[in-house]
Write a protein that holds these residues in place. Sequence first.
Motif, PDB file in Angstrom:
ATOM      1  N   GLY A  10      -1.939   4.723   8.677  1.00  0.00           N
ATOM      2  CA  GLY A  10      -1.175   3.833   8.517  1.00  0.00           C
ATOM      3  C   GLY A  10      -2.033   2.803   9.653  1.00  0.00           C
ATOM      4  O   GLY A  10      -1.551   1.203   9.748  1.00  0.00           O
ATOM      5  N   GLU A  11      -3.528   2.452   9.561  1.00  0.00           N
ATOM      6  CA  GLU A  11      -4.035   1.232  10.961  1.00  0.00           C
ATOM      7  C   GLU A  11      -4.590   0.061  10.080  1.00  0.00           C
ATOM      8  O   GLU A  11      -4.828   1.059   8.533  1.00  0.00           O
ATOM      9  N   VAL A  12      -4.426  -0.576  10.110  1.00  0.00           N
ATOM     10  CA  VAL A  12      -4.813  -1.877   9.795  1.00  0.00           C
ATOM     11  C   VAL A  12      -5.650  -2.815  10.329  1.00  0.00           C
ATOM     12  O   VAL A  12      -5.568  -2.688  11.723  1.00  0.00           O
ATOM     13  N   SER A  13      -6.825  -2.611   9.669  1.00  0.00           N
ATOM     14  CA  SER A  13      -7.858  -3.823  10.328  1.00  0.00           C
ATOM     15  C   SER A  13      -7.909  -4.937   9.486  1.00  0.00           C
ATOM     16  O   SER A  13      -7.895  -4.822   8.384  1.00  0.00           O
ATOM     17  N   THR A  14      -8.337  -6.877  10.186  1.00  0.00           N
ATOM     18  CA  THR A  14      -7.890  -7.804   9.516  1.00  0.00           C
ATOM     19  C   THR A  14      -9.344  -8.262  10.031  1.00  0.00           C
ATOM     20  O   THR A  14      -9.703  -7.991  10.960  1.00  0.00           O
ATOM     21  N   TRP A  15     -10.197  -9.166   9.436  1.00  0.00           N
ATOM     22  CA  TRP A  15     -10.924  -9.647   9.875  1.00  0.00           C
ATOM     23  C   TRP A  15     -10.934 -11.187   8.862  1.00  0.00           C
ATOM     24  O   TRP A  15     -10.223 -11.345   8.072  1.00  0.00           O
ATOM     25  N   GLY A  16     -10.783 -12.745   9.434  1.00  0.00           N
ATOM     26  CA  GLY A  16     -11.669 -13.960   8.901  1.00  0.00           C
ATOM     27  C   GLY A  16      -9.683 -14.303   8.515  1.00  0.00           C
ATOM     28  O   GLY A  16      -9.109 -13.956   8.778  1.00  0.00           O
ATOM     29  N   GLN A  48      -6.258  -1.429   4.683  1.00  0.00           N
ATOM     30  CA  GLN A  48      -4.314  -0.070   5.362  1.00  0.00           C
ATOM     31  C   GLN A  48      -5.434   1.138   5.427  1.00  0.00           C
ATOM     32  O   GLN A  48      -5.753   1.502   4.234  1.00  0.00           O
ATOM     33  N   PHE A  49      -5.703   1.678   6.443  1.00  0.00           N
ATOM     34  CA  PHE A  49      -6.219   3.592   5.761  1.00  0.00           C
ATOM     35  C   PHE A  49      -5.289   4.362   6.111  1.00  0.00           C
ATOM     36  O   PHE A  49      -3.988   4.193   6.045  1.00  0.00           O
ATOM     37  N   CYS A  50      -5.545   5.615   5.687  1.00  0.00           N
ATOM     38  CA  CYS A  50      -4.171   6.930   5.692  1.00  0.00           C
ATOM     39  C   CYS A  50      -3.074   7.286   7.095  1.00  0.00           C
ATOM     40  O   CYS A  50      -2.708   7.200   6.424  1.00  0.00           O
ATOM     41  N   CYS A  98       0.894  -0.926   0.152  1.00  0.00           N
ATOM     42  CA  CYS A  98      -0.080   0.018  -0.249  1.00  0.00           C
ATOM     43  C   CYS A  98       1.195   1.127  -0.082  1.00  0.00           C
ATOM     44  O   CYS A  98       1.214   1.393   0.904  1.00  0.00           O
ATOM     45  N   PRO A  99       0.973   2.194  -1.232  1.00  0.00           N
ATOM     46  CA  PRO A  99       1.978   3.582  -0.999  1.00  0.00           C
ATOM     47  C   PRO A  99       1.486   4.303  -0.266  1.00  0.00           C
ATOM     48  O   PRO A  99       0.094   4.012   0.317  1.00  0.00           O
ATOM     49  N   ALA A 100       2.140   5.357   0.840  1.00  0.00           N
ATOM     50  CA  ALA A 100       2.192   6.333   1.583  1.00  0.00           C
ATOM     51  C   ALA A 100       0.637   7.028   0.630  1.00  0.00           C
ATOM     52  O   ALA A 100       0.666   7.204  -0.832  1.00  0.00           O
ATOM     53  N   GLY A 101      -0.152   7.455   1.236  1.00  0.00           N
ATOM     54  CA  GLY A 101      -1.160   8.821   1.546  1.00  0.00           C
ATOM     55  C   GLY A 101      -1.916   7.635   0.482  1.00  0.00           C
ATOM     56  O   GLY A 101      -3.277   8.511  -0.292  1.00  0.00           O
ATOM     57  N   TYR A 102      -2.503   6.610   0.889  1.00  0.00           N
ATOM     58  CA  TYR A 102      -3.633   5.763   0.498  1.00  0.00           C
ATOM     59  C   TYR A 102      -3.994   4.929   1.009  1.00  0.00           C
ATOM     60  O   TYR A 102      -3.851   4.311   2.653  1.00  0.00           O
ATOM     61  N   LEU A 103      -5.491   4.344   0.587  1.00  0.00           N
ATOM     62  CA  LEU A 103      -5.828   3.567   1.760  1.00  0.00           C
ATOM     63  C   LEU A 103      -5.694   2.745   0.789  1.00  0.00           C
ATOM     64  O   LEU A 103      -6.205   2.399  -0.524  1.00  0.00           O
ATOM     65  N   CYS A 104      -6.068   1.369   1.266  1.00  0.00           N
ATOM     66  CA  CYS A 104      -5.508   0.244   0.896  1.00  0.00           C
ATOM     67  C   CYS A 104      -6.554  -1.084   1.367  1.00  0.00           C
ATOM     68  O   CYS A 104      -7.410  -1.200   2.160  1.00  0.00           O
ATOM     69  N   ASN A 105      -7.324  -1.383   0.110  1.00  0.00           N
ATOM     70  CA  ASN A 105      -8.419  -2.806   0.316  1.00  0.00           C
ATOM     71  C   ASN A 105      -8.104  -3.863  -0.413  1.00  0.00           C
ATOM     72  O   ASN A 105      -8.261  -4.452  -1.435  1.00  0.00           O
ATOM     73  N   THR A 106      -7.499  -5.208   0.496  1.00  0.00           N
ATOM     74  CA  THR A 106      -7.025  -6.453  -0.322  1.00  0.00           C
ATOM     75  C   THR A 106      -8.771  -6.971   0.591  1.00  0.00           C
ATOM     76  O   THR A 106      -9.004  -7.349   1.658  1.00  0.00           O
ATOM     77  N   GLN A 107      -9.204  -8.125  -0.219  1.00  0.00           N
ATOM     78  CA  GLN A 107     -10.276  -9.357  -0.338  1.00  0.00           C
ATOM     79  C   GLN A 107      -9.889 -10.196  -0.846  1.00  0.00           C
ATOM     80  O   GLN A 107      -8.903 -10.250  -1.394  1.00  0.00           O
ATOM     81  N   TYR A 108     -10.087 -11.498   0.483  1.00  0.00           N
ATOM     82  CA  TYR A 108      -9.284 -12.631   0.402  1.00  0.00           C
ATOM     83  C   TYR A 108     -10.989 -13.772  -0.405  1.00  0.00           C
ATOM     84  O   TYR A 108     -11.215 -13.557   0.762  1.00  0.00           O
ATOM     85  N   PHE A 109     -10.451 -14.639  -1.361  1.00  0.00           N
ATOM     86  CA  PHE A 109     -11.804 -15.031  -1.500  1.00  0.00           C
ATOM     87  C   PHE A 109     -11.175 -16.732  -1.539  1.00  0.00           C
ATOM     88  O   PHE A 109      -9.815 -17.639  -1.827  1.00  0.00           O
ATOM     89  N   TRP A 139      -7.441  -6.548  -4.863  1.00  0.00           N
ATOM     90  CA  TRP A 139      -6.524  -4.885  -4.551  1.00  0.00           C
ATOM     91  C   TRP A 139      -7.393  -4.029  -4.743  1.00  0.00           C
ATOM     92  O   TRP A 139      -7.288  -3.593  -5.974  1.00  0.00           O
ATOM     93  N   SER A 140      -7.529  -3.248  -4.061  1.00  0.00           N
ATOM     94  CA  SER A 140      -7.886  -1.920  -4.410  1.00  0.00           C
ATOM     95  C   SER A 140      -7.481  -0.917  -3.958  1.00  0.00           C
ATOM     96  O   SER A 140      -6.537  -0.958  -2.484  1.00  0.00           O
ATOM     97  N   SER A 141      -6.844   0.411  -4.510  1.00  0.00           N
ATOM     98  CA  SER A 141      -6.441   1.463  -3.309  1.00  0.00           C
ATOM     99  C   SER A 141      -7.498   2.994  -3.961  1.00  0.00           C
ATOM    100  O   SER A 141      -7.529   3.017  -4.950  1.00  0.00           O
ATOM    101  N   SER A 142      -7.079   3.769  -3.042  1.00  0.00           N
ATOM    102  CA  SER A 142      -7.035   5.044  -2.950  1.00  0.00           C
ATOM    103  C   SER A 142      -6.750   6.494  -2.683  1.00  0.00           C
ATOM    104  O   SER A 142      -6.531   5.655  -1.928  1.00  0.00           O
ATOM    105  N   PRO A 143      -6.608   6.992  -3.236  1.00  0.00           N
ATOM    106  CA  PRO A 143      -5.403   8.912  -2.636  1.00  0.00           C
ATOM    107  C   PRO A 143      -6.879   8.769  -1.496  1.00  0.00           C
ATOM    108  O   PRO A 143      -7.372   8.552  -1.268  1.00  0.00           O
ATOM    109  N   CYS A 144      -6.035   9.442  -0.565  1.00  0.00           N
ATOM    110  CA  CYS A 144      -5.988  10.519   0.993  1.00  0.00           C
ATOM    111  C   CYS A 144      -6.692  11.332   0.726  1.00  0.00           C
ATOM    112  O   CYS A 144      -5.990  11.783  -0.638  1.00  0.00           O
ATOM    113  N   ASN A 145      -7.713  12.093   1.778  1.00  0.00           N
ATOM    114  CA  ASN A 145      -7.749  13.536   1.146  1.00  0.00           C
ATOM    115  C   ASN A 145      -6.911  14.621   1.873  1.00  0.00           C
ATOM    116  O   ASN A 145      -6.127  14.018   2.670  1.00  0.00           O
TER     117      ASN A 145
END
Length: 78
Positions: free
Chosen positions: A58-64, A54-56, A29-40, A72-78
């Motif tokens: 740097g905090e990371v939240s996981t489940w499962g 991974q939030f803007c 996850c690049p700096a300044g981005y929110l990244c989401n990884t889904q596992y199937f 995988w997707s990413s979007s720039p933080c404001n």
Amino acid sequence: MIRRVLAVAVLATATLATIPAAAQAVPACPAGYLCNTQYFSDSARTNLVGVKTQFCDGEVSTWGRLSGYITWSSSPCN
């Protein structure tokens, strides 16, 4: 000696052949981005088994379960 070399080659090939096709590298996850990884659990990506976000800040939240086929997707933080 040749038998040992052949035996090692066969074992190495068998080991590499057993690595699951589902093993995928998750992009960093690049700096300044929110990244989401889904596992199937399946290649059709119909059975979601886990998520890592991974939030803007740097905090990371996981489940499962964090293994299998990914999207995988990413979007720039404001």
